[in-house]
Design a protein around this motif. Structure first.
Motif, PDB file in Angstrom:
ATOM      1  N   SER A 153     -11.179   0.804  -8.545  1.00  0.00           N
ATOM      2  CA  SER A 153     -10.184   0.312  -9.502  1.00  0.00           C
ATOM      3  C   SER A 153      -9.933  -1.172  -9.263  1.00  0.00           C
ATOM      4  CB  SER A 153      -8.858   1.062  -9.340  1.00  0.00           C
ATOM      5  OG  SER A 153      -9.014   2.420  -9.658  1.00  0.00           O
ATOM      6  N   VAL A 154      -9.825  -1.918 -10.341  1.00  0.00           N
ATOM      7  CA  VAL A 154      -9.533  -3.344 -10.259  1.00  0.00           C
ATOM      8  C   VAL A 154      -8.032  -3.511 -10.491  1.00  0.00           C
ATOM      9  CG1 VAL A 154      -9.968  -5.606 -11.270  1.00  0.00           C
ATOM     10  CG2 VAL A 154     -11.834  -3.959 -11.048  1.00  0.00           C
ATOM     11  N   VAL A 155      -7.382  -4.177  -9.524  1.00  0.00           N
ATOM     12  CA  VAL A 155      -5.933  -4.328  -9.519  1.00  0.00           C
ATOM     13  C   VAL A 155      -5.563  -5.776  -9.827  1.00  0.00           C
ATOM     14  CG1 VAL A 155      -3.869  -4.106  -8.071  1.00  0.00           C
ATOM     15  CG2 VAL A 155      -5.732  -2.480  -7.817  1.00  0.00           C
ATOM     16  N   ARG A 156      -4.509  -5.963 -10.600  1.00  0.00           N
ATOM     17  CA  ARG A 156      -3.987  -7.302 -10.880  1.00  0.00           C
ATOM     18  C   ARG A 156      -3.298  -7.840  -9.640  1.00  0.00           C
ATOM     19  NH1 ARG A 156      -0.874  -5.713 -16.447  1.00  0.00           N
ATOM     20  NH2 ARG A 156      -2.749  -5.211 -17.642  1.00  0.00           N
ATOM     21  N   THR A 157      -3.610  -9.084  -9.267  1.00  0.00           N
ATOM     22  CA  THR A 157      -2.950  -9.738  -8.137  1.00  0.00           C
ATOM     23  C   THR A 157      -2.632 -11.180  -8.533  1.00  0.00           C
ATOM     24  OG1 THR A 157      -4.924 -10.647  -7.069  1.00  0.00           O
ATOM     25  CG2 THR A 157      -4.354  -8.353  -6.540  1.00  0.00           C
ATOM     26  N   PRO A 158      -1.737 -11.837  -7.799  1.00  0.00           N
ATOM     27  CA  PRO A 158      -1.423 -13.233  -8.115  1.00  0.00           C
ATOM     28  C   PRO A 158      -2.647 -14.161  -8.033  1.00  0.00           C
ATOM     29  CG  PRO A 158       0.253 -12.324  -6.687  1.00  0.00           C
ATOM     30  CD  PRO A 158      -0.850 -11.301  -6.766  1.00  0.00           C
ATOM     31  N   SER A 159      -3.638 -13.818  -7.236  1.00  0.00           N
ATOM     32  CA  SER A 159      -4.824 -14.669  -7.111  1.00  0.00           C
ATOM     33  C   SER A 159      -5.969 -14.204  -8.010  1.00  0.00           C
ATOM     34  CB  SER A 159      -5.285 -14.720  -5.655  1.00  0.00           C
ATOM     35  OG  SER A 159      -5.596 -13.425  -5.195  1.00  0.00           O
ATOM     36  N   GLY A 160      -5.687 -13.287  -8.921  1.00  0.00           N
ATOM     37  CA  GLY A 160      -6.697 -12.781  -9.836  1.00  0.00           C
ATOM     38  C   GLY A 160      -7.026 -11.328  -9.547  1.00  0.00           C
ATOM     39  N   GLU A 172      -3.175   0.159   8.239  1.00  0.00           N
ATOM     40  CA  GLU A 172      -2.766   1.561   8.226  1.00  0.00           C
ATOM     41  C   GLU A 172      -3.880   2.450   7.684  1.00  0.00           C
ATOM     42  OE1 GLU A 172       0.165   2.838   9.379  1.00  0.00           O
ATOM     43  OE2 GLU A 172       0.659   0.807  10.024  1.00  0.00           O
ATOM     44  N   THR A 173      -3.954   3.684   8.203  1.00  0.00           N
ATOM     45  CA  THR A 173      -4.935   4.645   7.709  1.00  0.00           C
ATOM     46  C   THR A 173      -4.281   5.823   7.000  1.00  0.00           C
ATOM     47  OG1 THR A 173      -4.932   5.804   9.819  1.00  0.00           O
ATOM     48  CG2 THR A 173      -6.604   4.080   9.507  1.00  0.00           C
ATOM     49  N   TYR A 174      -2.950   5.849   7.008  1.00  0.00           N
ATOM     50  CA  TYR A 174      -2.194   6.949   6.402  1.00  0.00           C
ATOM     51  C   TYR A 174      -0.959   6.375   5.718  1.00  0.00           C
ATOM     52  CZ  TYR A 174       0.440  11.322   6.134  1.00  0.00           C
ATOM     53  OH  TYR A 174       1.150  12.413   5.694  1.00  0.00           O
ATOM     54  N   PHE A 175      -0.736   6.766   4.486  1.00  0.00           N
ATOM     55  CA  PHE A 175       0.407   6.297   3.719  1.00  0.00           C
ATOM     56  C   PHE A 175       1.312   7.495   3.458  1.00  0.00           C
ATOM     57  CE2 PHE A 175      -3.317   3.776   2.637  1.00  0.00           C
ATOM     58  CZ  PHE A 175      -2.881   2.499   2.940  1.00  0.00           C
ATOM     59  N   ASP A 176       2.512   7.475   4.022  1.00  0.00           N
ATOM     60  CA  ASP A 176       3.405   8.619   3.898  1.00  0.00           C
ATOM     61  C   ASP A 176       4.108   8.693   2.549  1.00  0.00           C
ATOM     62  OD1 ASP A 176       5.014   6.414   4.347  1.00  0.00           O
ATOM     63  OD2 ASP A 176       6.374   7.454   5.712  1.00  0.00           O
ATOM     64  N   SER A 177       4.130   7.582   1.817  1.00  0.00           N
ATOM     65  CA  SER A 177       4.780   7.585   0.508  1.00  0.00           C
ATOM     66  C   SER A 177       4.133   6.542  -0.403  1.00  0.00           C
ATOM     67  CB  SER A 177       6.275   7.275   0.644  1.00  0.00           C
ATOM     68  OG  SER A 177       6.456   5.935   1.060  1.00  0.00           O
ATOM     69  N   ARG A 178       4.418   6.682  -1.667  1.00  0.00           N
ATOM     70  CA  ARG A 178       3.929   5.719  -2.659  1.00  0.00           C
ATOM     71  C   ARG A 178       4.456   4.329  -2.332  1.00  0.00           C
ATOM     72  NH1 ARG A 178       6.146   3.685  -7.449  1.00  0.00           N
ATOM     73  NH2 ARG A 178       4.594   3.184  -9.030  1.00  0.00           N
ATOM     74  N   GLN A 179       5.730   4.241  -1.959  1.00  0.00           N
ATOM     75  CA  GLN A 179       6.338   2.950  -1.663  1.00  0.00           C
ATOM     76  C   GLN A 179       5.678   2.280  -0.461  1.00  0.00           C
ATOM     77  OE1 GLN A 179       8.663   1.503  -3.746  1.00  0.00           O
ATOM     78  NE2 GLN A 179       8.016  -0.274  -2.566  1.00  0.00           N
ATOM     79  N   THR A 180       5.324   3.050   0.569  1.00  0.00           N
ATOM     80  CA  THR A 180       4.630   2.490   1.731  1.00  0.00           C
ATOM     81  C   THR A 180       3.296   1.896   1.300  1.00  0.00           C
ATOM     82  OG1 THR A 180       5.668   4.097   3.207  1.00  0.00           O
ATOM     83  CG2 THR A 180       3.660   3.035   4.001  1.00  0.00           C
ATOM     84  N   PHE A 181       2.550   2.614   0.473  1.00  0.00           N
ATOM     85  CA  PHE A 181       1.271   2.135  -0.039  1.00  0.00           C
ATOM     86  C   PHE A 181       1.449   0.829  -0.810  1.00  0.00           C
ATOM     87  CE2 PHE A 181      -1.569   2.101  -3.787  1.00  0.00           C
ATOM     88  CZ  PHE A 181      -2.785   1.923  -3.153  1.00  0.00           C
ATOM     89  N   VAL A 182       2.389   0.815  -1.746  1.00  0.00           N
ATOM     90  CA  VAL A 182       2.624  -0.376  -2.566  1.00  0.00           C
ATOM     91  C   VAL A 182       3.048  -1.553  -1.689  1.00  0.00           C
ATOM     92  CG1 VAL A 182       4.107  -1.366  -4.367  1.00  0.00           C
ATOM     93  CG2 VAL A 182       3.127   0.907  -4.676  1.00  0.00           C
ATOM     94  N   ASP A 183       3.937  -1.322  -0.733  1.00  0.00           N
ATOM     95  CA  ASP A 183       4.403  -2.396   0.152  1.00  0.00           C
ATOM     96  C   ASP A 183       3.265  -2.990   0.978  1.00  0.00           C
ATOM     97  OD1 ASP A 183       6.988  -2.089  -0.784  1.00  0.00           O
ATOM     98  OD2 ASP A 183       7.673  -0.931   0.966  1.00  0.00           O
ATOM     99  N   LEU A 184       2.423  -2.127   1.550  1.00  0.00           N
ATOM    100  CA  LEU A 184       1.326  -2.624   2.389  1.00  0.00           C
ATOM    101  C   LEU A 184       0.268  -3.365   1.580  1.00  0.00           C
ATOM    102  CD1 LEU A 184       1.004   0.382   4.846  1.00  0.00           C
ATOM    103  CD2 LEU A 184       1.816  -1.926   5.376  1.00  0.00           C
ATOM    104  N   VAL A 185      -0.032  -2.889   0.387  1.00  0.00           N
ATOM    105  CA  VAL A 185      -0.984  -3.596  -0.473  1.00  0.00           C
ATOM    106  C   VAL A 185      -0.395  -4.927  -0.922  1.00  0.00           C
ATOM    107  CG1 VAL A 185      -2.203  -3.529  -2.685  1.00  0.00           C
ATOM    108  CG2 VAL A 185      -2.218  -1.528  -1.189  1.00  0.00           C
ATOM    109  N   THR A 186       0.884  -4.930  -1.265  1.00  0.00           N
ATOM    110  CA  THR A 186       1.551  -6.170  -1.681  1.00  0.00           C
ATOM    111  C   THR A 186       1.583  -7.175  -0.538  1.00  0.00           C
ATOM    112  OG1 THR A 186       2.882  -4.954  -3.283  1.00  0.00           O
ATOM    113  CG2 THR A 186       3.668  -7.122  -2.659  1.00  0.00           C
ATOM    114  N   ASP A 187       1.731  -6.713   0.701  1.00  0.00           N
ATOM    115  CA  ASP A 187       1.683  -7.617   1.856  1.00  0.00           C
ATOM    116  C   ASP A 187       0.343  -8.346   1.929  1.00  0.00           C
ATOM    117  OD1 ASP A 187       4.240  -6.907   2.590  1.00  0.00           O
ATOM    118  OD2 ASP A 187       3.612  -5.564   4.214  1.00  0.00           O
TER     119      ASP A 187
END
Length: 93
Positions: free
Chosen positions: A48-55, A68-83
């Motif tokens: 999947s191609v995701v929109r990011t500030p750098s394209g 991380e190798t395990y995401f306990d929640s959707r919010q954890t996943f979103v936060d780590l990817v956003t980081d």
């Protein structure tokens, strides 16, 4: 009785649509169930191609930078990817 045109309100022109490549991270995260392992996310949504500030970026490349190798929640996943990709306006074409 009032004229029907008046009751509809003024017509507002929105301008031209600017295309944005990729899809929002939230849409990808919403297609998954939680908790989830990183390897399963890569198998299901890695291309999947995701929109990011750098394209637009492929999710598998972003996940390669997440420790991380395990995401306990959707919010954890979103936060780590956003980081990794940052948070800000998305570039348009």
């Amino acid at each position: 009785m009032a004229d029907e045109e008046e009751s509809e309100g003024p017509v507002v022109e929105l301008g031209e649509e600017t295309p944005v490549e990729g899809q929002p991270l939230a849409r990808v995260a919403a297609r998954l169930t939680w908790p989830h392992e990183k390897s399963r996310i890569e198998a299901q949504e890695g291309d999947s191609v995701v929109r990011t500030p750098s394209g637009p970026q492929e999710l598998s490349k972003i996940l390669a930078e997440v420790d991380e190798t395990y995401f306990d929640s959707r919010q954890t996943f979103v936060d780590l990817v956003t980081d990794v990709v940052g948070d800000g306006p998305v570039q348009t074409e």
